[in-house]
Design a protein around this motif. Structure first.
Motif, mmCIF file in Angstrom:
data_model
loop_
_atom_site.group_PDB
_atom_site.id
_atom_site.type_symbol
_atom_site.label_atom_id
_atom_site.label_comp_id
_atom_site.label_asym_id
_atom_site.label_seq_id
_atom_site.Cartn_x
_atom_site.Cartn_y
_atom_site.Cartn_z
ATOM 1 N N GLU A 1 2.977 94.064 107.746
ATOM 2 C CA GLU A 1 2.736 92.615 107.611
ATOM 3 C C GLU A 1 2.002 92.097 108.848
ATOM 4 N N VAL A 2 2.471 92.550 110.004
ATOM 5 C CA VAL A 2 1.838 92.146 111.253
ATOM 6 C C VAL A 2 0.380 92.597 111.285
ATOM 7 N N MET A 3 0.156 93.849 110.871
ATOM 8 C CA MET A 3 -1.204 94.376 110.888
ATOM 9 C C MET A 3 -2.115 93.591 109.948
ATOM 10 N N LEU A 4 -1.574 93.264 108.787
ATOM 11 C CA LEU A 4 -2.386 92.538 107.812
ATOM 12 C C LEU A 4 -2.801 91.169 108.370
ATOM 13 N N ALA A 5 -1.836 90.490 108.984
ATOM 14 C CA ALA A 5 -2.153 89.194 109.583
ATOM 15 C C ALA A 5 -3.197 89.366 110.676
ATOM 16 N N PHE A 6 -3.075 90.428 111.419
ATOM 17 C CA PHE A 6 -4.026 90.704 112.500
ATOM 18 C C PHE A 6 -5.438 90.897 111.938
ATOM 19 N N TYR A 7 -5.563 91.747 110.903
ATOM 20 C CA TYR A 7 -6.888 91.983 110.320
ATOM 21 C C TYR A 7 -7.451 90.700 109.701
ATOM 22 N N ARG A 8 -6.585 89.955 109.014
ATOM 23 C CA ARG A 8 -7.070 88.749 108.334
ATOM 24 C C ARG A 8 -7.558 87.698 109.306
ATOM 25 N N ARG A 9 -6.813 87.532 110.387
ATOM 26 C CA ARG A 9 -7.075 86.356 111.201
ATOM 27 C C ARG A 9 -7.667 86.647 112.566
ATOM 28 N N LEU A 10 -7.486 87.858 113.072
ATOM 29 C CA LEU A 10 -7.887 88.083 114.458
ATOM 30 C C LEU A 10 -8.979 89.133 114.664
ATOM 31 N N PRO B 1 -12.147 91.017 115.147
ATOM 32 C CA PRO B 1 -13.520 90.483 115.187
ATOM 33 C C PRO B 1 -14.522 91.373 114.446
ATOM 34 N N PHE B 2 -14.453 91.370 113.122
ATOM 35 C CA PHE B 2 -15.320 92.252 112.331
ATOM 36 C C PHE B 2 -16.804 92.021 112.627
ATOM 37 N N LYS B 3 -17.159 90.743 112.695
ATOM 38 C CA LYS B 3 -18.564 90.387 112.895
ATOM 39 C C LYS B 3 -19.102 90.979 114.208
ATOM 40 N N SER B 4 -18.307 90.821 115.256
ATOM 41 C CA SER B 4 -18.751 91.322 116.564
ATOM 42 C C SER B 4 -18.882 92.842 116.551
ATOM 43 N N ILE B 5 -17.946 93.505 115.882
ATOM 44 C CA ILE B 5 -17.980 94.962 115.808
ATOM 45 C C ILE B 5 -19.241 95.419 115.077
ATOM 46 N N VAL B 6 -19.554 94.747 113.971
ATOM 47 C CA VAL B 6 -20.732 95.147 113.207
ATOM 48 C C VAL B 6 -22.006 94.886 114.009
ATOM 49 N N CYS C 1 -17.695 103.571 103.807
ATOM 50 C CA CYS C 1 -18.807 102.832 104.384
ATOM 51 C C CYS C 1 -18.960 101.503 103.656
ATOM 52 N N PHE C 2 -19.687 100.581 104.287
ATOM 53 C CA PHE C 2 -19.744 99.213 103.770
ATOM 54 C C PHE C 2 -21.158 98.667 103.848
ATOM 55 N N GLU C 3 -21.426 97.692 102.962
ATOM 56 C CA GLU C 3 -22.760 97.097 102.940
ATOM 57 C C GLU C 3 -22.838 95.863 103.831
ATOM 58 N N THR C 4 -21.734 95.118 103.883
ATOM 59 C CA THR C 4 -21.751 93.864 104.629
ATOM 60 C C THR C 4 -20.470 93.723 105.440
ATOM 61 N N VAL C 5 -20.499 92.760 106.362
ATOM 62 C CA VAL C 5 -19.302 92.479 107.162
ATOM 63 C C VAL C 5 -18.151 92.080 106.238
ATOM 64 N N LEU D 1 -15.088 111.497 115.419
ATOM 65 C CA LEU D 1 -14.634 110.129 115.147
ATOM 66 C C LEU D 1 -13.869 109.600 116.353
ATOM 67 N N LEU D 2 -14.044 108.321 116.628
ATOM 68 C CA LEU D 2 -13.317 107.724 117.738
ATOM 69 C C LEU D 2 -12.796 106.357 117.305
ATOM 70 N N LYS D 3 -11.571 106.063 117.711
ATOM 71 C CA LYS D 3 -10.910 104.822 117.302
ATOM 72 C C LYS D 3 -11.761 103.601 117.663
ATOM 73 N N ALA D 4 -11.881 102.692 116.704
ATOM 74 C CA ALA D 4 -12.721 101.514 116.909
ATOM 75 C C ALA D 4 -12.088 100.576 117.927
ATOM 76 N N PRO D 5 -12.927 99.868 118.707
ATOM 77 C CA PRO D 5 -12.400 98.854 119.606
ATOM 78 C C PRO D 5 -11.622 97.805 118.815
ATOM 79 N N PHE D 6 -10.682 97.183 119.441
ATOM 80 C CA PHE D 6 -9.849 96.120 118.864
ATOM 81 C C PHE D 6 -8.841 96.599 117.817
#
Lengths: 511, 416
Positions: B12-21, B23-28, B60-64, B323-328
């Motif tokens: 639950e904590v992780m989900l809230a973190f991904y949803r709200r915190l 920074p997908f845009k910055s990572i992309v 893999c993904f097409e968009t943020v 592979l290396l763990k993504a920042p954030f």
């Protein structure tokens, strides 16, 4: 037959620079050395096509087997030069009596034909590049200094000569980067600047000074730039050829030749035995002429190495004979067959000499002479610890006594046909580096006997019940057991084609 | 020693973190080098670790937006970034095997505290404290300046790994395009500490007693004071019997080693600083310029390197497809976020002060109740938390990269 695309692959990055010397020569091949930038564009008969390829293949196979045999570069050079003289002579431009154009054309054709044969898998490409670059290096080092200069100035290696001021500025660093360069010779030494990515070998060993992405290469290491350039352009070209190759598939004259060529190379060291193939490998008693086939399928690397050495040199030093002879004895070779085997193997020497010097030796190891002891075959422990091999010796444990490079080449040459690929090497080398030689050997056994169903081995099973290899005979015996079980599960049909028979056929291309 | 297991990092904590915190845009922006998605993003492999160690590769993904949606729906414990492939990674199965090859990838380095277990005395294994962070700080300083000076790379991003190490991502165009062979070469250039536990002397980088290669001479300068502060004073590495026995193994002159052994056996109270001074004064007794003296001085330099030079995990850097763990991402054991770190301020960095996911969500709760923003999409809620300076750092880094790409594109246009 060569696509435009392939040519395009060469033309990038070769922007002409000012000051480059252009040789306007009427000769088609002004230099002995060739970077093979341009494919031959002319008609070639199918016979010539094949001869050019096979003659070059003999040389490349010799180079590969030199890696396998753990030869030093100097030995390799001698052997390769001898082989070249026989099959693919390439004289310097001053040799007026020779057909220089003809020789160089053959070299040119052979190279490009083998590109076609070896571009098709990454494994083949890697081995081909390794052998070709070695051949180029051998020729480069034996080239006449003046002619080499001419060759080098005929193409652009895109290096920048380091000027006096810059050299002085980095004097301390340049000297420290080349510990063998004496300070008093510094003024004379020339340095060249290239992007560091072009000399990864020198960077890895810290043999250059690096600044801002530029490597400062002293002239004594200049050849590194050239070899790397040769290698990367060949790698690129092979990939381009591989992509263009499907268009050749329809040519029914050429494809069979190309297939044969690459398989012959894969089969490893060509066999010099023309004895009767096809004898059943399942009988308990072993005959001298079965050993080639057994070695291919069942021997651990130490014994394969000895066997290949024996076939090649037609001679073997004392400790090698001891290690291999006792192994064969325990494998089931009778004294009569052993005498026949060694006699035939030592084909360079006279009957008289053999009887005087070696027959006793063989009989002795069978307990028929001297103190009539029943000698046991050497265990891994003994092979690892006793009688360390000296120069010229071929006995010992390859996992321990081979350099890393040579061991990897040896493994691929010996076991590629049984499914070992270069992706298996890191794991094996890891065991070797931590000095678990038996682990490495056991892993090789598992890989070469992998598969599913009866007569195969899973990872961790080792030579049965999770045991690791402790004795070469245990390795060979278990391998033969597995094969027997496999054949029996298929209904005991003796007509099941044996790998060895196919391999024998392939090797004939070379032999 | 402090590895307090932070309050449970639940799904639950992780989900809230991904949803709200997160920074997908910055990572992309950072991995894509441009605003509009290129192959650097769309052909990039992401590998997700789900609950119960299910490992999902070749995503893999097409968009943020798709990236965020997928991460939120699978809710991984963490995810890793891999190479840019010739084909979209999700099409791996349908592509010909030969056509599926890694083409580009940041040059990465991984430094982990466990490699320092033989030299640090304050913590062990998973433990890390401000004191042992000094080893990492020294490594960062040396690597950062070496790579900039020798290889000329400019776009270096240092990221705390969430527990006891640090990652370096280099995004320069040339670095992205390095082959495995070239990556192996750069590792060979940088790696100095070699040999297993049965090898006492782990630094063998010079010919005989000739001077150090210039790159290591340069690295040595900042490490000399570091050796004094960290190894001698703080960690007191040669205090224990095992500690000074290790030191004596590294002294090439048997006589001097024996003299010191006797002296130190007699006097238990000598600190590491005293012992190092003892060694120095023994060396001063030898003739100036004599081979013995030269070899002892070389040995002292080698000792300093052995105790303080960066210990990198070589395998991570050698292959494009690592592979290396993504920042954030959040470290599942500590709950700490893998935040970017400024190498200039590395000495002030305290791993125990890095925000945890629990703490961030609490900060967010306060903000949202005061502002009462119900139902709105929280794309950049991180701005209201202590994550902000770290995301800003990544944004600045990505911006510099994008500038560079824009400039070189413009230059290419002008050439026509």
């Amino acid at each position: 037959m060569f696509s435009n695309r392939e040519r395009a692959a060469f033309s990038d990055g070769t922007v002409k620079r000012e000051g480059q010397v252009y040789k306007h020569s009427t000769l088609k091949y002004p230099h002995r050395l060739n970077f093979y930038d341009r494919p031959p564009l002319e008609d070639v008969t199918i016979e010539e096509f094949e001869t050019c390829a096979i003659d070059r293949l003999r040389i490349l196979a010799e180079i590969e087997s030199s890696f396998v045999r753990n030869r030093s570069f100097e030995e390799l050079k001698t052997v390769t030069n001898a082989q070249c003289l026989k099959y693919l002579p390439l004289h310097s431009s001053t040799a007026t009596s020779e057909d220089l154009e003809g020789e160089r054309r053959k070299d040119h054709l052979g190279h490009f034909i083998l590109r076609l044969a070896f571009c098709r898998s990454e494994e083949l490409r890697r081995r081909f590049v390794k052998a070709e670059i070695t051949l180029f290096r051998v020729r480069y080092e034996s080239d006449d200094t003046k002619e080499r200069e001419e060759f080098l100035s005929s193409r652009d290696f895109d290096w920048i000569a380091v000027d006096k001021d810059e050299k002085e500025k980095f004097r301390r660093e340049l000297l420290a980067a080349s510990p063998n360069l004496k300070a008093e010779l510094f003024e004379k030494e020339k340095f060249y600047k290239v992007k560091w990515t072009r000399v990864p070998d020198l960077v890895e060993k810290r043999r250059v000074f690096l600044k801002g992405g530029w490597a400062y290469v002293p002239s004594r290491e200049q050849s590194s730039i050239i070899f790397q350039a040769f290698q990367s352009s060949l790698e690129r070209a092979l990939e381009a050829t591989a992509r263009a190759l499907p268009r050749l598939d329809e040519d029914t004259r050429i494809m069979p030749i190309l297939n044969n060529l690459s398989q012959g190379f894969l089969a490893g060291v060509p066999s010099e035995w023309s004895g009767n193939d096809g004898s059943s490998a399942n009988g308990e008693a072993i005959k001298a002429e079965m050993i080639d086939d057994l070695a291919r399928k069942h021997f651990p690397l130490c014994m394969k190495n000895l066997h290949d050495n024996l076939r090649r040199d037609r001679h073997m030093k004392h400790y090698g004979r001891l290690q291999y002879g006792l192994f064969l004895k325990v494998l089931g070779l009778s004294i009569e067959e052993a005498i026949a085997f060694w006699r035939k193997s030592f084909s360079k020497i006279t009957e008289d000499k053999f009887n005087k010097e070696y027959r006793y030796n063989v009989r002795h190891s069978y307990g028929l002479e001297g103190k009539r002891a029943n000698y046991a075959a050497k265990s891994c422990q003994q092979i690892l610890m006793n009688d360390q091999p000296g120069p010229g010796d071929s006995h010992g444990c390859p996992y321990r006594h081979f350099s890393e490079d040579n061991l990897q080449s040896a493994l691929l040459a010996a076991y590629s046909h049984q499914g070992l690929t270069s992706s298996d090497l890191p794991e094996i080398m890891h065991a070797v580096k931590s000095q678990h030689y038996h682990v490495a050997c056991t892993r090789v056994f598992e890989i070469t006997h992998a598969g599913s169903g009866v007569g195969t081995v899973k990872k961790g099973e080792g030579v049965g019940g999770g045991e690791s290899v402790t004795h070469p005979n245990q390795y060979a015996a278990r391998s033969r057991e597995l094969e027997k079980a496999k054949i029996e599960s298929l209904g005991g049909n003796d007509d099941v084609p044996m790998k060895g028979e196919e391999g024998g056929g392939d090797a004939m291309v070379l032999g | 020693m402090s590895t307090e297991e932070v309050e449970g990092v639940t799904p639950e904590v992780m989900l809230a973190f991904y949803r709200r915190l997160y920074p997908f845009k910055s990572i992309v922006n950072w991995i894509n080098h441009e605003h509009t998605p290129t192959k650097l993003f769309t052909h990039r492999e992401f590998a997700l670790t789900l609950e119960r160690d299910v490992y999902l590769r070749y995503q893999c993904f097409e968009t943020v937006e798709e990236f965020k949606k997928k991460v939120c729906s699978l809710n991984p414990t963490r995810f890793e970034i891999g190479p840019v492939y010739s084909v979209k990674p999700k099409d791996k199965k349908s592509a010909r095997q030969q056509a599926f090859t890694p083409l580009q990838r940041e040059l990465v380095f991984d430094i982990d505290m466990t490699d320092y277990d033989t030299v640090r005395t304050c913590c062990k294994e998973a433990g890390i404290c401000k004191r042992c962070w000094a080893f990492i700080a020294a490594a960062v300083r040396v690597l950062d300046s070496s790579i900039r000076d020798q290889f000329g790379y400019k776009h270096l991003l240092w990221v705390y790994s969430g527990r006891r190490g640090i990652h370096l991502w280099i995004s320069d165009k040339e670095a992205m395009e390095l082959t495995d062979e070239q990556r192996k070469a750069i590792v060979g250039w940088i790696a100095v500490i070699q040999g297993g536990k049965d090898m006492h002397k782990k630094v063998n980088v010079r010919q005989g007693t000739k001077p150090l290669p210039p790159s290591l001479q340069m690295a040595l300068e900042p490490l000399v004071p570091c050796f004094g502060d960290l190894i001698l004073a703080d960690q007191d590495c040669f205090k224990s019997d095992d500690g000074w026995e290790d030191l004596l193994h590294l002294i090439p002159d048997k006589n001097i080693a024996e003299i010191l052994r006797r002296k130190w056996n007699k006097d238990d109270g000598r600190s590491s600083e005293d012992k190092w001074d003892d060694l120095k004064s023994e060396i001063k007794k030898t003739d100036k310029g004599s081979p013995t003296r030269v070899s002892l001085q070389a040995a002292m330099e080698d000792i300093i390197l052995q105790y303080t030079y960066p210990r990198i995990d070589a395998e991570v850097s050698k292959h494009r497809n690592h592979l290396l763990k993504a920042p954030f991402c959040v470290h599942p054991k500590t709950g700490r976020v893998c935040v970017p770190v400024d190498p200039q301020l590395i000495d002030d960095f305290d791993p125990e002060k890095v925000p945890t996911v629990g703490q961030l969500l609490k900060e967010l709760d306060k903000v949202v109740t005061t502002q009462d923003m119900e139902g709105a999409e929280h794309h950049s809620d991180w701005e209201k938390t202590s994550l902000k300076p770290h995301v800003d750092m990544l944004d600045r880094h990505a911006m510099a990269l994008m500038d560079q790409v824009r400039r070189s594109k413009r230059a290419a246009d002008l050439s026509w």
